[in-house]
Scaffold this motif. Structure first.
Motif, PDB file in Angstrom:
ATOM      1  N   PRO A 107       0.844  -1.203   0.000  1.00 28.18           N
ATOM      2  CA  PRO A 107       0.000   0.000   0.000  1.00 28.18           C
ATOM      3  C   PRO A 107       0.879   1.253   0.000  1.00 28.18           C
ATOM      4  CG  PRO A 107      -0.853  -1.611   1.551  1.00 28.18           C
ATOM      5  CD  PRO A 107       0.462  -2.144   1.080  1.00 28.18           C
ATOM      6  N   GLY A 108       0.607   2.160  -0.939  1.00 24.00           N
ATOM      7  CA  GLY A 108       1.415   3.364  -1.051  1.00 24.00           C
ATOM      8  C   GLY A 108       2.723   3.172  -1.787  1.00 24.00           C
ATOM      9  N   GLY A 109       3.021   1.948  -2.212  1.00 24.78           N
ATOM     10  CA  GLY A 109       4.255   1.676  -2.935  1.00 24.78           C
ATOM     11  C   GLY A 109       4.261   2.318  -4.308  1.00 24.78           C
ATOM     12  N   ARG A 110       5.441   2.488  -4.870  1.00 30.20           N
ATOM     13  CA  ARG A 110       5.579   3.204  -6.149  1.00 30.20           C
ATOM     14  C   ARG A 110       6.164   2.297  -7.228  1.00 30.20           C
ATOM     15  NH1 ARG A 110       7.671   9.310  -7.150  1.00 30.20           N
ATOM     16  NH2 ARG A 110       5.607   9.570  -6.212  1.00 30.20           N
ATOM     17  N   ALA A 125      -3.463   2.601  -9.006  1.00 25.14           N
ATOM     18  CA  ALA A 125      -2.365   3.530  -8.736  1.00 25.14           C
ATOM     19  C   ALA A 125      -2.627   4.855  -9.426  1.00 25.14           C
ATOM     20  CB  ALA A 125      -1.033   2.945  -9.196  1.00 25.14           C
ATOM     21  N   ARG A 126      -2.014   5.906  -8.894  1.00 22.37           N
ATOM     22  CA  ARG A 126      -2.101   7.232  -9.508  1.00 22.37           C
ATOM     23  C   ARG A 126      -0.723   7.865  -9.535  1.00 22.37           C
ATOM     24  NH1 ARG A 126      -6.859   8.036  -6.209  1.00 22.37           N
ATOM     25  NH2 ARG A 126      -8.760   7.788  -7.440  1.00 22.37           N
ATOM     26  N   ARG A 179      -1.388  13.396 -16.093  1.00 19.41           N
ATOM     27  CA  ARG A 179      -1.819  12.607 -14.933  1.00 19.41           C
ATOM     28  C   ARG A 179      -2.046  11.161 -15.366  1.00 19.41           C
ATOM     29  NH1 ARG A 179      -3.002  15.642 -10.573  1.00 19.41           N
ATOM     30  NH2 ARG A 179      -3.312  17.889 -10.900  1.00 19.41           N
ATOM     31  N   VAL A 180      -1.699  10.229 -14.489  1.00 21.36           N
ATOM     32  CA  VAL A 180      -1.806   8.807 -14.786  1.00 21.36           C
ATOM     33  C   VAL A 180      -2.753   8.164 -13.785  1.00 21.36           C
ATOM     34  CG1 VAL A 180      -0.567   6.609 -14.877  1.00 21.36           C
ATOM     35  CG2 VAL A 180       0.509   8.692 -15.766  1.00 21.36           C
ATOM     36  N   ASP A 215       1.828   5.772  -7.621  1.00 19.99           N
ATOM     37  CA  ASP A 215       1.769   5.214  -6.268  1.00 19.99           C
ATOM     38  C   ASP A 215       0.480   4.412  -6.095  1.00 19.99           C
ATOM     39  OD1 ASP A 215       4.136   6.584  -5.664  1.00 19.99           O
ATOM     40  OD2 ASP A 215       3.010   8.402  -5.139  1.00 19.99           O
ATOM     41  N   LYS A 216       0.591   3.283  -5.421  1.00 16.39           N
ATOM     42  CA  LYS A 216      -0.568   2.406  -5.241  1.00 16.39           C
ATOM     43  C   LYS A 216      -1.621   3.061  -4.367  1.00 16.39           C
ATOM     44  CE  LYS A 216      -1.811  -2.387  -4.204  1.00 16.39           C
ATOM     45  NZ  LYS A 216      -1.281  -3.728  -3.867  1.00 16.39           N
TER      46      LYS A 216
END
Length: 381
Positions: free
Chosen positions: A202-205, A227-228, A361-362, A220-221
């Protein structure tokens, strides 16, 4: 062999003195990870296998330049070829990426102390830098090519670096070793594999490049398992992920024949002739709109310039300008037009002065569907 002086010079060239990455570059003997490589030689009309041990000065000069060193062409790795072997056909299938770009990818990943990190192997140079920054116990290195993994593992071990290594197709997974705080791929992928999202904490990139484009993507997850993130303003390109010893042919020779000699539908271009792979943003926009286009070009002795575009579906385009600043005549054939979307992209570039692919933006769904947006523009991989 006094390689440290050369490594320190390279470190100063690509990063500021005293940074953690400058220290990693300065302390990593890149030449030991790339004992042989391919070098272009225009006189012989191909790429020549160079052996470092046979010419230590050339070895150090090549290894400690901020340059990508190709180590494999087609299915032939330089390690398995006799020094001096000339290869006149085939595409690059493995390399040691230019150190500055490896460092840039790691900076996008924001590697910090304690980050459990998955990287791609190649020669093992990027793995070595990650081990220097994080410690070997926090690094896992994977590649689809068994020889690359075995060779890199042995060479890293000789340097006292012992990350976990594995043979794995990163585009499909499952990825080895459980969850990661960071995933950094120095091979390009057509879209984000769902296996990466499953393997991220969680929060990983994740950081990668998109096949056929010049786009670095980092994201980032999110709590929903997607992810965004964004695309970087810095352009970059890596070799595409492969499953076998070589890349499969995607455009039949018959389509290239049509592109070279076919009559097709004729028109005159609205723009000066460009070779798409040499224009980062145009290349990225066109690839996002029509994935899979292949490009070739030729400058003629009379200063004329011809470019060809083909697609696996049989579409093709050929454009020829008799001189650099003269209008190009375009011929197109097959089920769809390839040059017309390029003209539209160039129109937009001329009108707005930029294209929206960088800084976009992704958004990535849990199954890997990836959408880029900027202003009113949107594209889904």
């Amino acid at each position: 062999m006094d390689w440290q002086m050369h490594a320190r010079r390279l470190a100063d060239e690509i990063d500021r003195p005293g940074s953690c990455w400058a220290a990693a570059v300065a302390d990593t003997p890149r030449h030991l990870l790339v004992p042989r490589w391919y070098e272009r030689d225009r006189e012989v009309g191909g790429r020549v296998v160079r052996d470092g041990a046979a010419d230590p000065d050339a070895w150090l000069a090549a290894a400690y330049s901020d340059t990508t060193l190709v180590t494999r062409v087609g299915a032939l790795h330089a390690d398995a070829a006799e020094p001096g072997t000339v290869v006149t056909s085939g595409v690059s299938t493995s390399s040691s990426t230019e150190p500055g770009l490896v460092v840039s990818m790691y900076r996008h990943a924001e590697l910090t102390d304690g980050c459990r990190t998955l990287v791609t192997t190649g020669t093992g140079y990027g793995t070595a830098l990650a081990c220097h920054r994080l410690g070997s116990d926090l690094v896992t290195s994977i590649d689809v090519d068994r020889y690359l993994v075995e060779a890199a593992t042995g060479r890293l071990d000789s340097l006292g670096l012992r990350p976990e290594t594995a043979v794995c197709d990163l585009t499909h997974g499952p990825l080895p070793g459980g969850e990661y705080d960071r995933i950094v791929s120095t091979v390009s992928v057509p879209t984000i594999p769902a296996a990466w999202l499953k393997a991220l904490c969680p929060g990983g990139r994740l950081v990668t490049t998109i096949t056929g484009t010049g786009l670095i993507l980092y994201a980032d997850k999110t709590p929903d398992g997607g992810a965004r993130g964004k695309t970087s303003y810095e352009p970059a390109s890596f070799m595409a992920a492969r499953q076998g010893d070589d890349y499969e042919e995607t455009v039949p020779a018959s389509v290239w024949g049509e592109a070279k000699y076919g009559d097709g539908e004729a028109s005159v271009s609205r723009h000066l002739l460009v070779f798409v792979p040499e224009t980062w943003s145009v290349r990225s926009m066109l690839q996002l709109q029509i994935p899979g286009i292949e490009h070739r070009h030729r400058w003629h002795p009379d200063r004329g310039h011809t470019v060809w575009m083909t697609h696996p579906d049989g579409s093709w385009a050929r454009a020829h300008a008799p001189a650099p600043r003269e209008a190009a005549t375009v011929y197109q054939g097959g089920p769809r037009r390839l040059w017309d979307p390029l003209e539209d992209i160039l129109d937009r570039l001329n009108w707005l002065g930029e294209l929206p692919v960088y800084g976009a933006r992704v958004t990535i769904t849990p199954d890997g569907e990836t959408t880029l947006t900027r202003g009113g523009w949107t594209a889904t991989l």
